[in-house]
Design a protein around this motif. Sequence first.
Motif, PDB file in Angstrom:
ATOM      1  N   TYR A   1       0.867  -1.181   0.000  1.00 14.39           N
ATOM      2  CA  TYR A   1       0.000   0.000   0.000  1.00 14.39           C
ATOM      3  C   TYR A   1       0.897   1.222   0.000  1.00 14.39           C
ATOM      4  O   TYR A   1       1.838   1.308   0.794  1.00 14.39           O
TER       5      TYR A   1
ATOM      6  N   LYS B   1      -7.650   1.252  -3.879  1.00 17.66           N
ATOM      7  CA  LYS B   1      -8.416   0.579  -2.843  1.00 17.66           C
ATOM      8  C   LYS B   1      -9.727   1.356  -2.652  1.00 17.66           C
ATOM      9  O   LYS B   1      -9.708   2.542  -2.380  1.00 17.66           O
TER      10      LYS B   1
ATOM     11  N   SER C   1     -12.774  -0.688   2.547  1.00 22.92           N
ATOM     12  CA  SER C   1     -12.018  -1.270   3.644  1.00 22.92           C
ATOM     13  C   SER C   1     -12.960  -2.153   4.452  1.00 22.92           C
ATOM     14  O   SER C   1     -14.106  -1.771   4.716  1.00 22.92           O
TER      15      SER C   1
ATOM     16  N   ASN D   1     -12.579  -2.966   7.520  1.00 24.35           N
ATOM     17  CA  ASN D   1     -12.495  -2.644   8.948  1.00 24.35           C
ATOM     18  C   ASN D   1     -13.749  -1.977   9.442  1.00 24.35           C
ATOM     19  O   ASN D   1     -14.411  -1.254   8.867  1.00 24.35           O
TER      20      ASN D   1
END
Length: 98
Positions: A55, A93, A96, A98
Amino acid sequence: MFVRIVKMSLHTKHIAEFREMFDEKKHFIRNSEGCKLLELYQDKQNPEIFFTYSYWEKESNLENYRNSELFKNVWAKTKTFFNDKPYAWSVDKKISLN
């Protein structure tokens, strides 16, 4: 942030040496400006296939790393382990987990 994915296929006889080199150099790569993550994956079905995921904050950070002596030395050595052409993708990206 974007993700760089590199697929590499190695000769079986070089796998241990490649993993040792990756373990020695990963801290230096991770400390490159703009690098937020570096991971190595090995295919479950074909142990000769590896992927790196990294990343980066900006594409210019990756380009600076790719022009560094560290990258030139690591990539020159890694290329000697290949049994097929490597492939690389730069992707954004989007989600996510999360």
